[in-house]
Design a protein around this motif. Structure first.
Motif, PDB file in Angstrom:
ATOM      1  N   LYS A  93     -10.242  -9.977  -2.105  1.00 15.09           N
ATOM      2  CA  LYS A  93      -8.818 -10.180  -1.849  1.00 15.09           C
ATOM      3  C   LYS A  93      -8.142  -8.864  -1.483  1.00 15.09           C
ATOM      4  CE  LYS A  93      -8.605 -14.000  -5.169  1.00 15.09           C
ATOM      5  NZ  LYS A  93      -7.968 -14.499  -6.411  1.00 15.09           N
ATOM      6  N   PRO A  94      -7.103  -8.903  -0.666  1.00 14.35           N
ATOM      7  CA  PRO A  94      -6.355  -7.685  -0.349  1.00 14.35           C
ATOM      8  C   PRO A  94      -5.785  -7.052  -1.606  1.00 14.35           C
ATOM      9  CG  PRO A  94      -5.759  -9.467   1.145  1.00 14.35           C
ATOM     10  CD  PRO A  94      -6.614 -10.076   0.060  1.00 14.35           C
ATOM     11  N   VAL A  95      -5.608  -5.734  -1.566  1.00 15.47           N
ATOM     12  CA  VAL A  95      -5.130  -5.008  -2.737  1.00 15.47           C
ATOM     13  C   VAL A  95      -3.689  -4.581  -2.551  1.00 15.47           C
ATOM     14  CG1 VAL A  95      -7.441  -4.152  -3.245  1.00 15.47           C
ATOM     15  CG2 VAL A  95      -5.916  -2.788  -1.843  1.00 15.47           C
ATOM     16  N   GLU A  96      -3.043  -4.262  -3.681  1.00 18.86           N
ATOM     17  CA  GLU A  96      -1.682  -3.745  -3.646  1.00 18.86           C
ATOM     18  C   GLU A  96      -1.739  -2.224  -3.717  1.00 18.86           C
ATOM     19  OE1 GLU A  96       0.914  -5.506  -6.538  1.00 18.86           O
ATOM     20  OE2 GLU A  96      -0.104  -7.438  -6.418  1.00 18.86           O
ATOM     21  N   LYS A  97      -1.225  -1.576  -2.681  1.00 20.55           N
ATOM     22  CA  LYS A  97      -1.284  -0.119  -2.607  1.00 20.55           C
ATOM     23  C   LYS A  97      -0.554   0.521  -3.778  1.00 20.55           C
ATOM     24  CE  LYS A  97      -1.001   1.597   1.456  1.00 20.55           C
ATOM     25  NZ  LYS A  97      -0.511   2.095   2.781  1.00 20.55           N
ATOM     26  N   LYS A  98       0.572  -0.087  -4.194  1.00 21.88           N
ATOM     27  CA  LYS A  98       1.374   0.479  -5.280  1.00 21.88           C
ATOM     28  C   LYS A  98       0.576   0.503  -6.582  1.00 21.88           C
ATOM     29  CE  LYS A  98       5.793  -0.131  -7.688  1.00 21.88           C
ATOM     30  NZ  LYS A  98       7.028  -0.967  -7.779  1.00 21.88           N
ATOM     31  N   VAL A  99      -0.112  -0.595  -6.894  1.00 24.21           N
ATOM     32  CA  VAL A  99      -0.904  -0.654  -8.123  1.00 24.21           C
ATOM     33  C   VAL A  99      -2.122   0.243  -8.015  1.00 24.21           C
ATOM     34  CG1 VAL A  99      -2.238  -2.172  -9.631  1.00 24.21           C
ATOM     35  CG2 VAL A  99      -0.096  -2.979  -8.632  1.00 24.21           C
ATOM     36  N   ARG A 100      -2.733   0.271  -6.858  1.00 25.11           N
ATOM     37  CA  ARG A 100      -3.945   1.072  -6.643  1.00 25.11           C
ATOM     38  C   ARG A 100      -3.666   2.570  -6.796  1.00 25.11           C
ATOM     39  NH1 ARG A 100      -8.985  -0.102  -4.377  1.00 25.11           N
ATOM     40  NH2 ARG A 100      -9.928   1.532  -3.100  1.00 25.11           N
ATOM     41  N   GLY A 101      -2.406   2.976  -6.629  1.00 22.75           N
ATOM     42  CA  GLY A 101      -2.065   4.389  -6.723  1.00 22.75           C
ATOM     43  C   GLY A 101      -1.494   4.813  -8.060  1.00 22.75           C
ATOM     44  N   LEU A 102      -1.576   3.940  -9.075  1.00 23.80           N
ATOM     45  CA  LEU A 102      -0.966   4.254 -10.374  1.00 23.80           C
ATOM     46  C   LEU A 102      -1.549   5.494 -11.042  1.00 23.80           C
ATOM     47  CD1 LEU A 102      -0.508   0.702 -11.950  1.00 23.80           C
ATOM     48  CD2 LEU A 102       1.305   2.334 -11.394  1.00 23.80           C
ATOM     49  N   ALA A 103      -2.797   5.815 -10.750  1.00 23.21           N
ATOM     50  CA  ALA A 103      -3.429   6.962 -11.412  1.00 23.21           C
ATOM     51  C   ALA A 103      -2.730   8.279 -11.092  1.00 23.21           C
ATOM     52  CB  ALA A 103      -4.901   7.051 -11.016  1.00 23.21           C
ATOM     53  N   TRP A 104      -1.975   8.321  -9.990  1.00 20.99           N
ATOM     54  CA  TRP A 104      -1.270   9.558  -9.645  1.00 20.99           C
ATOM     55  C   TRP A 104      -0.248   9.954 -10.713  1.00 20.99           C
ATOM     56  CZ3 TRP A 104      -3.122  12.838  -6.362  1.00 20.99           C
ATOM     57  CH2 TRP A 104      -3.859  12.410  -5.255  1.00 20.99           C
ATOM     58  N   ILE A 105       0.102   9.042 -11.606  1.00 22.27           N
ATOM     59  CA  ILE A 105       1.044   9.375 -12.671  1.00 22.27           C
ATOM     60  C   ILE A 105       0.493  10.498 -13.549  1.00 22.27           C
ATOM     61  CG2 ILE A 105       0.199   7.685 -14.357  1.00 22.27           C
ATOM     62  CD1 ILE A 105       3.873   8.656 -13.681  1.00 22.27           C
ATOM     63  N   ALA A 106      -0.836  10.609 -13.634  1.00 20.15           N
ATOM     64  CA  ALA A 106      -1.438  11.692 -14.420  1.00 20.15           C
ATOM     65  C   ALA A 106      -1.089  13.050 -13.823  1.00 20.15           C
ATOM     66  CB  ALA A 106      -2.954  11.505 -14.487  1.00 20.15           C
ATOM     67  N   VAL A 107      -1.037  13.105 -12.496  1.00 23.37           N
ATOM     68  CA  VAL A 107      -0.675  14.354 -11.824  1.00 23.37           C
ATOM     69  C   VAL A 107       0.797  14.682 -12.095  1.00 23.37           C
ATOM     70  CG1 VAL A 107      -0.395  15.468  -9.578  1.00 23.37           C
ATOM     71  CG2 VAL A 107      -2.444  14.108 -10.050  1.00 23.37           C
ATOM     72  N   LYS A 108       1.648  13.654 -12.108  1.00 23.15           N
ATOM     73  CA  LYS A 108       3.070  13.874 -12.404  1.00 23.15           C
ATOM     74  C   LYS A 108       3.230  14.510 -13.785  1.00 23.15           C
ATOM     75  CE  LYS A 108       7.484  11.444 -13.037  1.00 23.15           C
ATOM     76  NZ  LYS A 108       8.198  10.136 -12.943  1.00 23.15           N
TER      77      LYS A 108
END
Length: 480
Positions: A93-108
């Motif tokens: 199934k297609p993915v949601e880019k917003k959810v797929r990028g949640l790991a960037w919060i660690a960098v924040k």
């Protein structure tokens, strides 16, 4: 609440119902200081079990790390971003880019407050994190590109980064769940990975006494519940379910039987309610029949977990990975010693009841329906060859013939699933912090989304020993 500005704090992002927080508490003896999750139901469960934690019920992106920590230094920041758009269970199934990028919060958080140690948990496929095609699917030609950028960004900020895959059963949880873990630290100390404490019972390390055997699924089954007969149901089971049961009985009972003696006295789950291998001595026999011979296995409904296309597993192994919907059915084949005048008994009935009912016709009809080479036949139709079908119902155990006389099945209950995930027995799963009850579907969903606490316990003990207490001290504190 008075803040201690000199003590390093612990933050659990994507806290969910509290799996990682519980593991951290098992190691440190203290609740995490801050827990963040957007789901009110998850936060409510977290509050019920971690009342001393400061909770943020909002998106991780909406929480300002500087404002949240209030001048305190962060010793550990834990991240378990949504994994459904990486997991192989997601399918095509297609993915949601917003959810797929949640790991960037660690960098924040790394940029804003620079936690001394960062730990991140996800599915194994997290390492394939990369750009998407215009249609919203992962681009196979760029697998791992975003992941590598993520790692390099943390390194550029000043972190040393390592990652590894770990299995929960190797650290004392009776589940085979495998997860990706990343540890990043900026204090110059080495990153350490916990050594397994458990292993395959057949391994040389276990046989030599160096490691403990994996905890088995049988250890978390609440035998006091029982398993209702599949023949007494008001609504018959679906045909596909019957097929799974039939294949499982053939695979785990008829061909490779390893029965238990199950004690059914009212002794309480989790205390002295026990199951025994057939070759071991029984406990004291009381005036009531409390021991029954039963051959159980788990039927699973979401993946092929054994060979020959049989969906299921024995209870001697750790339970398969627990998903967000209940997919485990406990199936028990009740067997009795094979006498010409006996049809055996169900689990709830006295052991060894002798009757004069025609055993062959009753058991043959049942075996024809559920044990044939195909789906079998209705009991209302003329019987096929009686002799061969009748013998198929006999199981020889240590030279003695036993007759399969009934099959019971029930879905595993939430408290059994949480025990399999490695949660402590006292963990509150059926109500929130205000006493509002949770439906079973939500209980199971919280479990399937959770981090097995032994993972966090082992990782924190290895990398932050200055935060930790002894296991004995934690258990004593919980008991009080």
């Amino acid at each position: 609440m008075q803040l201690d500005l000199f003590r390093e704090i612990i933050v659990d992002n994507f806290a969910g119902g509290g799996g990682a927080s519980t593991g951290i508490e098992m190691a440190t003896g203290l609740s995490v200081d801050i827990a963040i999750n957007h789901d009110p139901a998850a936060i409510a469960m977290h509050k019920a079990n971690h009342p001393d934690t400061e909770h943020y019920c909002e998106s991780v992106w909406d929480v300002d790390p500087v404002e949240a920590v209030k001048g305190r230094k962060v010793g550990l920041a834990w991240f378990s971003p949504d994994c459904k758009h990486f997991s192989k269970a997601k399918g095509g199934k297609p993915v949601e880019k917003k959810v797929r990028g949640l790991a960037w919060i660690a960098v924040k958080w790394a940029i804003a407050v620079k936690p001394r140690v960062i730990m991140l948990e996800n599915v194994e496929e997290f390492k394939t994190w990369g750009p998407l095609t215009p249609e919203g699917y992962p681009d196979d030609n760029q697998k791992g590109k975003t992941f590598n950028s993520f790692v390099k960004t943390l390194e550029a900020i000043g972190y040393k980064v390592e990652f590894k895959e770990l299995k929960a059963c190797d650290y004392g949880a009776p589940t085979i769940r495998k997860r990706f873990f990343m540890v990043a630290r900026c204090d110059g100390k080495p990153i350490k990975w916990p050594k397994p404490t458990h292993a395959d019972p057949n391994s040389l390390e276990v046989q030599a006494g160096k490691l403990q055997p994996w905890k088995a699924a049988s250890e978390v089954i609440d035998w006091s519940i029982g398993t209702p007969s599949i023949f007494d149901r008001k609504k018959p089971l679906a045909e596909n379910t019957m097929r799974r049961i039939a294949r499982g009985i053939k695979r785990f009972v008829v061909n490779e039987a390893n029965p238990f003696i199950v004690r059914i006295g009212q002794t309480g789950f989790g205390k002295d309610r026990l199951q025994y291998e057939l070759g071991k001595p029984l406990t004291t026999i009381t005036t009531k029949a409390e021991h029954c011979l039963v051959t159980p296995f788990l039927a699973t409904y979401y993946t092929e977990t054994t060979e020959n296309g049989v969906r299921g597993q024995t209870l001697q192994a750790p339970i398969a990975t627990i998903p967000t919907a209940n997919r485990f059915g406990l199936v028990t084949a009740f067997v009795a010693q094979h006498y010409k005048t006996s049809i055996g008994h169900k689990l709830e009935q006295p052991l060894g009841a002798i009757t004069t009912v025609n055993k062959a016709s009753l058991v043959t009809a049942f075996l024809m329906k559920y044990y044939g080479s195909d789906i079998g036949q209705s009991v209302n139709d003329p019987l096929h060859t009686v002799t061969t079908k009748d013998r198929f119902g006999l199981v020889t155990i240590e030279g003695k013939d036993y007759q399969i006389v009934d099959i019971g099945m029930r879905m595993l209950q939430p408290h059994e699933l949480y025990a399999a995930q490695g949660f402590p027995e006292q963990y509150v799963i059926d109500r929130d912090h205000e006493g509002k009850p949770y439906p079973k579907t939500q209980q199971v969903a919280r479990c399937g989304n959770s981090v097995p606490p032994p993972f966090a316990d082992a990782l924190v003990r290895e990398n932050l020993p200055e935060f930790c207490v002894s296991e004995t001290r934690y258990k004593r504190a919980v008991a009080n």
